[in-house]
Design a protein around this motif. Sequence first.
Motif, PDB file in Angstrom:
ATOM      1  N   GLU A   1      25.761 -17.615  22.745  1.00 55.11           N
ATOM      2  CA  GLU A   1      24.625 -18.493  22.435  1.00 55.11           C
ATOM      3  C   GLU A   1      25.193 -19.791  21.868  1.00 55.11           C
ATOM      4  OE1 GLU A   1      21.699 -16.093  20.036  1.00 55.11           O
ATOM      5  OE2 GLU A   1      23.256 -14.618  20.371  1.00 55.11           O
TER       6      GLU A   1
ATOM      7  N   HIS B   1      27.295 -17.818  18.976  1.00 53.72           N
ATOM      8  CA  HIS B   1      27.318 -16.370  18.766  1.00 53.72           C
ATOM      9  C   HIS B   1      27.908 -15.697  19.994  1.00 53.72           C
ATOM     10  CE1 HIS B   1      23.881 -16.483  15.572  1.00 53.72           C
ATOM     11  NE2 HIS B   1      24.962 -17.114  15.199  1.00 53.72           N
TER      12      HIS B   1
ATOM     13  N   ARG C   1      20.912 -11.560   9.569  1.00 52.42           N
ATOM     14  CA  ARG C   1      21.349 -12.863  10.065  1.00 52.42           C
ATOM     15  C   ARG C   1      22.592 -13.372   9.353  1.00 52.42           C
ATOM     16  NH1 ARG C   1      20.273 -13.991  14.898  1.00 52.42           N
ATOM     17  NH2 ARG C   1      18.205 -13.356  15.510  1.00 52.42           N
TER      18      ARG C   1
ATOM     19  N   GLU D   1      27.764  -8.729  17.897  1.00 51.38           N
ATOM     20  CA  GLU D   1      27.580 -10.171  17.901  1.00 51.38           C
ATOM     21  C   GLU D   1      28.510 -10.772  16.852  1.00 51.38           C
ATOM     22  OE1 GLU D   1      23.450 -11.212  17.646  1.00 51.38           O
ATOM     23  OE2 GLU D   1      23.867 -13.330  17.374  1.00 51.38           O
TER      24      GLU D   1
HETATM   25 MG    MG Z   1      22.293 -14.392  18.161  1.00 50.66          MG
END
Ligand code: MG
Length: 696
Positions: free
Chosen positions: A193, A320, A435, A447
Amino acid sequence: MKDINKFFGCNVFNDSVMAERLPEEIFNSLKTSVKEGKTIDRSIADTVANAMKEWAIEMGATHFSHWFQPMTGITAEKHDSFIAPTDDGHIIMEFSGKELIKGEPDASSFPSGGLRATFEARGYTAWDPSSFAFVKDHTLCIPTAFCSYTGHAMDKKTPLLRSMDAINTQAMRIVKLFGLEDVKRVNVTVGPEQEYFLVDKKLYDLRPDLIFTGRTLLGTKPPKGQEMSDHYFGVIKPRVAAFMHELDEELWKLGVLAKTEHNEAAPAQHELAPIFTTVNIAADHNQLTMELMKKTALKHGLVCLLHEKPFHGVNGSGKHNNWSITTDTGINFLSPGKNPSDNLLFLLTLVAVIKAVDEHQDLLRISVASAGNDHRLGGHEAPPAIISMFLGDELTSILQDIAKGVHHDDAKRIKMTVGAQVIPYIRRDNTDRNRTSPFAFTGNKFEFRMLGSEASISDSNVMLNTMVADVFSEFADRLEKAEDFEAEVRAVISETIKQHERIIFDGDGYSDEWCREAAKRGLLNLRSTVEAIGHLNKSENVALFERHGVLDRIELQCRADIAYENYCKTIHIEALTLIDMIRRDVTPAITRYTDKLCIAAANKKSVIEGIDLTVETTLIKQLSELNAQIFTLTNRLVDAVKKAEAIAHIDRRADAYHSEVLWLMENIRHAADSAEELVDRNYWPYPGYDKLLFNI
Ligand code: MG
Ligand code: ADP
């Protein structure tokens, strides 16, 4: 409405074009070598080259180029036309198998960290048939690896391909142990990302710092930032929407699976996520994405900023790296399935990644180290410089039960109702999101969130693939000897989780308590790039990369030198830019405005004797003091840069840039930003953050 199917991949020499244009046996031979990761048969090169050329010419190409990824982190291309003279004074369009397979760019102008000095200036590019050729700007681009005359990797792609082979070799041993006989290859899949900022080109052109360094070296915060959370996922402004629309189309033409676009947390910040694919293709596509973001923005009067921290005090941009392992038969090693506690391949892979991350925290940290990313990591907006992993409640409890040796009942996925009859029920995921974790399990993949927005994803994936290959190899050694395979797998899982539990952290990764807790757990905290790079050449790291044939001692040494060099050069350019901005724009602006205030005060006094001059005199005093401070600090910065440049040892030079040059730059900025807040807007030489961030 355009039919996307018609133009998706239309600029790519992909499977359907090849199936149409290549003799069947050649197409099959090429496909098989790519699918199984085997060397292609050279005898087919001429036929493939000819078909590529014919197709590219029909697509309007006049040139071809080996497209590669030197250690600059961006892509390089050298264009050659297809033309060849004939005896009768005409030309024909030619492209041979030899030209397809091998190119010889002059290697001496690319960063080589000593490889060039030690050996020769000659370098080679070699065709990577696993990534499709494509036409861009009237040029047939052939994805290639780039190496020195001695065969040492001088690029980001070569070690990535080697690491894919390494993890395939070791994962295949695991696959065999699980009796999955039909599997021929294990691939790493990645979906990166990408975050970025867009600013107006007219404003950008007025800022030397953005032009030369990609980030603002000065600039005071606007009255409004991201505190209202009104930009994240907000309605996309028409100009940005037009840009995104065109970007998607350009990417689709190149076969890039651009999927999701949205506004990010900071004003003027956005994100693009593609659908995941095999990691070397994902790396190529991410490079193309970054290139096309920049190009397409210009067409809309915008500039795309890929720097990790373009604006002080505003969230920076990252990338990411969603990473997983999948067999050519479609089994995702990291897919938990309905009953994760019985899915031994999943659990074994999970603990392999946990062990790898815990044992090689330094390598992951190094892979995201850059001057730009130093402004983000640990800045309460991105993960800290400490590596830890998030698994979520369900997986954590499965692993805890295995470690304790007790049976685990897999949780049923809960049906949720929103409370209004009209809304259908939805299934709740077994894990919430976290997060703030640098390395999070997200359903069927990990991730890795520490990458900088500008970085090539190759570095991080080289590390991940090699580290996990190494753990697989250790596990396979043990499991191949086991009498009771299943019992041994459970033992490996249980032991591994007990040994590496410290790396798992489900709390708030941005908090100060975590930094203290991580220190107690003995986790590494490499705060800066300079601190991190030194770990690359540690003997255990050299041994790891050599064991799997990914990078040798010389290549690693060169990579460390290049990283230091890049760091020094980046800060050097930033310092020179700042000095120039201060001396030729900022100081004169403050002086002019102070002078204006002096004239105003004198005029007022001449009209009314004894009139209140508090405003003028206070401002004159404050600005004079700030101007003097800026002047002195800038002179010190000039000296510090000279001193740093004179240091022969690259690591010590990098340290001087980090501790002295950067420190002075930050202090100058602080004083200059205070001045910006006091000076009449019309006198200030640069457009401020208010305009840059909100004027699109
Ligand atoms: Mg992400
Ligand atoms: P978010 O991070 O916002 O939760 P998504 O869940 O949609 O976003 O996924 C983010 C990225 O992960 C996408 O690029 C997606 O293609 C990629 N991804 C999904 N599955 C895999 C997989 N098995 N391997 C690698 N990447 C994957």
